[in-house]
Scaffold this active site. Sequence first.
Site, short mmCIF file in Angstrom:
data_model
loop_
_atom_site.label_atom_id
_atom_site.label_comp_id
_atom_site.label_asym_id
_atom_site.label_seq_id
_atom_site.Cartn_x
_atom_site.Cartn_y
_atom_site.Cartn_z
N ASP A 199 5.61 7.21 -12.32
CA ASP A 199 4.95 6.03 -12.90
C ASP A 199 5.99 5.03 -13.38
O ASP A 199 5.88 3.82 -13.14
CB ASP A 199 4.08 6.45 -14.10
CG ASP A 199 2.97 7.41 -13.68
OD1 ASP A 199 2.64 7.43 -12.48
OD2 ASP A 199 2.44 8.14 -14.54
N VAL A 204 -6.01 -1.49 22.49
CA VAL A 204 -5.18 -1.93 21.37
C VAL A 204 -6.07 -2.76 20.46
O VAL A 204 -6.47 -3.87 20.80
CB VAL A 204 -3.99 -2.80 21.86
CG1 VAL A 204 -3.02 -3.06 20.74
CG2 VAL A 204 -3.31 -2.13 23.02
N HIS A 241 -10.38 4.91 17.97
CA HIS A 241 -10.05 6.34 17.93
C HIS A 241 -11.26 7.23 17.69
O HIS A 241 -11.24 8.40 18.04
CB HIS A 241 -8.96 6.60 16.89
CG HIS A 241 -7.64 6.03 17.31
ND1 HIS A 241 -6.86 6.61 18.27
CD2 HIS A 241 -7.00 4.90 16.95
CE1 HIS A 241 -5.78 5.87 18.47
NE2 HIS A 241 -5.85 4.82 17.67
N HIS A 279 -3.21 13.39 -18.81
CA HIS A 279 -2.39 12.35 -18.17
C HIS A 279 -3.23 11.56 -17.17
O HIS A 279 -3.30 10.33 -17.21
CB HIS A 279 -1.21 13.03 -17.45
CG HIS A 279 -0.28 12.10 -16.77
ND1 HIS A 279 0.96 11.77 -17.30
CD2 HIS A 279 -0.38 11.41 -15.61
CE1 HIS A 279 1.57 10.92 -16.48
NE2 HIS A 279 0.77 10.70 -15.44
N GLU A 280 -3.91 12.29 -16.31
CA GLU A 280 -4.71 11.62 -15.28
C GLU A 280 -5.90 10.89 -15.89
O GLU A 280 -6.30 9.83 -15.42
CB GLU A 280 -5.18 12.63 -14.22
CG GLU A 280 -4.07 13.30 -13.43
CD GLU A 280 -3.13 12.31 -12.75
OE1 GLU A 280 -3.53 11.17 -12.46
OE2 GLU A 280 -1.96 12.69 -12.53
N GLY A 317 1.79 -0.04 17.00
CA GLY A 317 1.25 -0.21 18.35
C GLY A 317 2.10 -1.08 19.26
O GLY A 317 1.58 -1.67 20.21
N LEU A 363 2.26 0.68 22.60
CA LEU A 363 0.91 0.63 23.15
C LEU A 363 0.63 -0.73 23.77
O LEU A 363 0.09 -0.84 24.88
CB LEU A 363 -0.08 0.92 22.02
CG LEU A 363 -1.48 1.31 22.42
CD1 LEU A 363 -1.47 2.68 23.05
CD2 LEU A 363 -2.40 1.31 21.21
N1 LIG Z 1 -3.45 -1.34 17.43
C1 LIG Z 1 -3.69 -0.08 17.76
N2 LIG Z 1 -4.85 0.26 18.33
C2 LIG Z 1 -5.09 1.53 18.66
N3 LIG Z 1 -4.24 2.54 18.46
C3 LIG Z 1 -3.06 2.25 17.90
C4 LIG Z 1 -2.73 0.93 17.53
N4 LIG Z 1 -1.50 0.94 17.00
C5 LIG Z 1 -1.07 2.20 17.06
N5 LIG Z 1 -2.00 3.01 17.59
C6 LIG Z 1 -1.89 4.45 17.77
O1 LIG Z 1 -0.63 4.85 17.31
C7 LIG Z 1 0.11 5.49 18.33
C8 LIG Z 1 1.55 5.11 18.23
O2 LIG Z 1 1.72 3.76 18.52
P1 LIG Z 1 3.02 3.15 19.18
O3 LIG Z 1 3.83 4.23 19.80
O4 LIG Z 1 2.64 2.04 20.02
O5 LIG Z 1 3.78 2.70 17.90
P2 LIG Z 1 5.13 1.86 17.84
O6 LIG Z 1 4.85 0.64 17.09
O7 LIG Z 1 5.71 1.71 19.16
O8 LIG Z 1 5.97 2.84 16.94
P3 LIG Z 1 7.54 2.91 16.82
O9 LIG Z 1 8.01 1.67 16.20
O10 LIG Z 1 7.75 4.09 15.92
O11 LIG Z 1 8.03 3.12 18.21
C9 LIG Z 1 -0.54 5.02 19.60
O12 LIG Z 1 -0.40 5.97 20.59
C10 LIG Z 1 -1.97 4.82 19.21
O13 LIG Z 1 -2.68 6.04 19.30
#
Ligand SMILES: Nc1ncnc2c1ncn2[C@@H]1O[C@H](COP(=O)(O)OP(=O)(O)OP(=O)(O)O)[C@@H](O)[C@H]1O
Length: 916
Positions: A755, A413, A594, A676-677, A456, A459
């Site tokens: 915009d 994490v 990752h 535009h861009e 996360g 996680l």
């Molecule tokens: N801090 C982190 N470090 C590494 N990987 C992360 C981190 N945060 C998220 N991820 C990646 O994102 C994926 C999804 O994260 P997670 O399921 O924990 O999200 P969540 O906050 O529980 O989402 P939700 O609110 O939708 O349930 C993880 O499996 C991981 O691969």
Amino acid sequence: MASLLRRPQSVVRSSRQLLEAASLSSTLALRPASIPRPSYACAHSRKYATKPGKPNKSDGKVRKPGSTPAKGMEHLYSNQSPMSPKPDSSQNNSDGETKGPLPGRSELTPEEDQALSKVFDTIKIGMPKSMVKDVEKALEKLREQGMPDELRNAIKETSEEGMSPSRAAKLFRLVTHLARQNAEEIVAEKSKEQKKASSSHESSSESSTSGKDKTKQESSDGKKKDSAPPVYEFKLDLSNILVSAFVSYLLYRLVVPSENSREITWQEFRTTFFDKGLVENLVVINGNRVRVHLHRESVAATYPESPAAQPGFYYYFSIGSVEAFERRVDEAQNDLRIPSSERIPISYHTEGSWFNTVLAFGPTLLFIGAIFYLSRRAAAGGAGGQSGIFGMGRSRAKKFNHETDVKVKFADVAGADEAKAEIMEFVSFLKKPDIYQKLGAKIPRGAVLSGPPGTGKTLLAKATAGESGVPFFSVSGSEFVEMFVGVGPSRVRDLFANARKNAPCIIFIDEIDAIGKARAKQSFGGGNDERESTLNQILTEMDGFNTSEQVVVLAGTNRADVLDKALMRPGRFDRHIAIDRPTMDGRKQIFKVHLKNIVTNEEVEHLTGRLSALTPGFAGADIANCVNEAALIAARTQADSVVMQHFEQAIERVIGGLEKKSLVLSPDEKKTVAYHEAGHAICGWYFEYADPLLKVSIIPRGSGALGYAQYLPGGGRDEVLMNVKQLMDRMAMTLGGRVSEELHFDTVTSGASDDFNKVTRLATAMVTKWGMSNVGYIYYPDSGETQETQLQKPFSEATAQAIDAEVKRIVMEAYKQCKTLLEEKKKEVGIVAEELLSKEVLSRDDMIRLLGPRPFPDKGEFSKYFGGGSKTGPIIPPPGEANPGVAEPPAGGDLPPPLGGGQGAPAPTIFQRQEK
Ligand SMILES: Nc1ncnc2c1ncn2[C@@H]1O[C@H](COP(=O)(O)OP(=O)(O)OP(=O)(O)O)[C@@H](O)[C@H]1O
């Protein structure tokens, strides 16, 4: 027997098939089932044929050589059974062969003989010659020795009164017995023949010396035969025939309804039988059918060919009602002037077939069975039978074993250092509870992890379990809610009971807002009772832990603000851990985590720095997705490793959406999009406080975006605050597209709507939230932001007008600022637009080439990662970008808000196609 065999052709046919199947079977394993015992005995006797055991002459029994019957089975091979012929010297000739029917048997009647011959003839068709011989022998034996009376009576009984389980068993027993007896005799005869042959052999060898060699050879042949492995030769004997025929008949009778009856009409009944006085009596069955009992002898005399002459055959006819039938019979008898004393007796019967009975009781039995099964299952599952009916109340939580399943550690994490530090306390509590307990400290019960999706939370909870090495129960809040009342609380009880059993452990309830929403003050219609009682149960369970119970409850939610206050009070979810989107440094760390699994030759520090700068506002899950997407793009282009370009394409794709190759713009449309861009790009280049431009593209992407310009907010820094100058420059830059259209074309298009949306949102926030207007230093929540603003505006009509006027003024100011710049830089806009038209995508390096360096110094680490001489050129979309396997990412418009808790996100200005 005759009637049994004469009747259906199909009996014969099916018995033949059965026999053929048995004879074709080549695996020994199958044989014991299909080959009755006598044949088996035959095979054994053949094995010892060259040296037969001495038959025991004293009792005259024929036995398998070298074997004695098993205890209790002696009668099988004795002649003492009721069907066995008694030894009677008068009936035996000198060879011991029987002449005429044996005692207890009688000769076959001509019909029986004929029927049997028919059956045997059919069986013989296509059979090997050796078998045909045996079949003929078996028939011959039956003719010689006659049919056992007991069997004949049983068959007669069956054909007259129908089949019943007891009769079937009796018939089967008698037939098998008959077959066995027959086989024994054949075995005895064979052994006798062999004995004779060997004795004549011996005498011939003694008398002739010249024949010595030949004899030796023969005896050696015989030895060879002896030593060879016993090969079983299928022999068709009477037992096979009878048993197979009988089994076929039983099967046939079970499947096909009995054929010893035939339906006739009333008229036929009357003219053929009734008027001729052949009817003995009538039986009304179940009130809807009449069985006609005829005088058999008279029928046989009148209609010799009719099946009705056979015993057990009945005609029947259907009737509408008993009354009508009786009336008709009366009328018929009146017509024939039959005196009342001689009238035909009518009796009434109620009959039900086995099948009907089973059918009638079937559903009830099934229902009772199902109830019994389910109640047993319900009783078996759950703690103390609390799981409710059908195990519905059992918790759906998945249990992860720390040794095998939860391999996540805090090192996995990244970027959530504060959250990790907070949660670490739970780990040390689960690992070393004594430290806390000896000081009298109460351990926190649980923690709510809140934050945007994908940051996360799950996680982190898993990592907590992984680090503390305890079991981890993971369940989603929505899994408690079911359509049945009482299931939710029951599941909560079950979950906590399980957890207590497995203590120390961690329970993780994801999306707890599904059940933990604040209970309504007054409920409209009472629809949420189930959810509330589930929540109450959680509250009770969490209260119920005593201080020494090492169960930690973690919960994840995206909406901590809607949770019930009671849930958050100390003693329940004591800790509230907010996990926000990662900062620049956090993103770097997450990228590093990752990238571990990705094959890349890029320098990791530079790569992660640049990528994290390119992805402000991305959550951990977005980053994980980006990295994976880059690997997919690399794989698609058959690259050996993932390079920066692949990562940037992946990010672009996540931000801007999938490229739309199919959308072909007309030259005029393309020109409009380019100008535009180019307007946006020039604004971004020449406004001091605008976000530095990263890229401009006129390749259609995502849902409705025809082109877009991407900036790096805060120059890659995590901006916490924005001042008025920055906001005004950002708004002016956002309006650059429309202003450029006005300046270069005689009409404008609908492409600037996105915009305007952004500009209005920013201006409104400046007025109503950030106190940057004449309305004053007041905060007005958005409608729907709080419960109060759901139904009414928090300001008066006059204030509303003032807000409107101020928003308009700010936007017009930004417009003027933009117009002044673009009028001044009209030539530059033209240069960039033409370059865009030819190249479709322009990078920062292209801009420097076309316009010279930006007149203001870059902020933060921008120049470190995006300065001149950048390692990457413009991002050229790879051929065949379209990837049907990957879900379309959100359009640029759905990106995180430009100012969310100080996290400025890169909302690209998007030239929007008019949605129809
Ligand atoms: N801090 C982190 N470090 C590494 N990987 C992360 C981190 N945060 C998220 N991820 C990646 O994102 C994926 C999804 O994260 P997670 O399921 O924990 O999200 P969540 O906050 O529980 O989402 P939700 O609110 O939708 O349930 C993880 O499996 C991981 O691969």
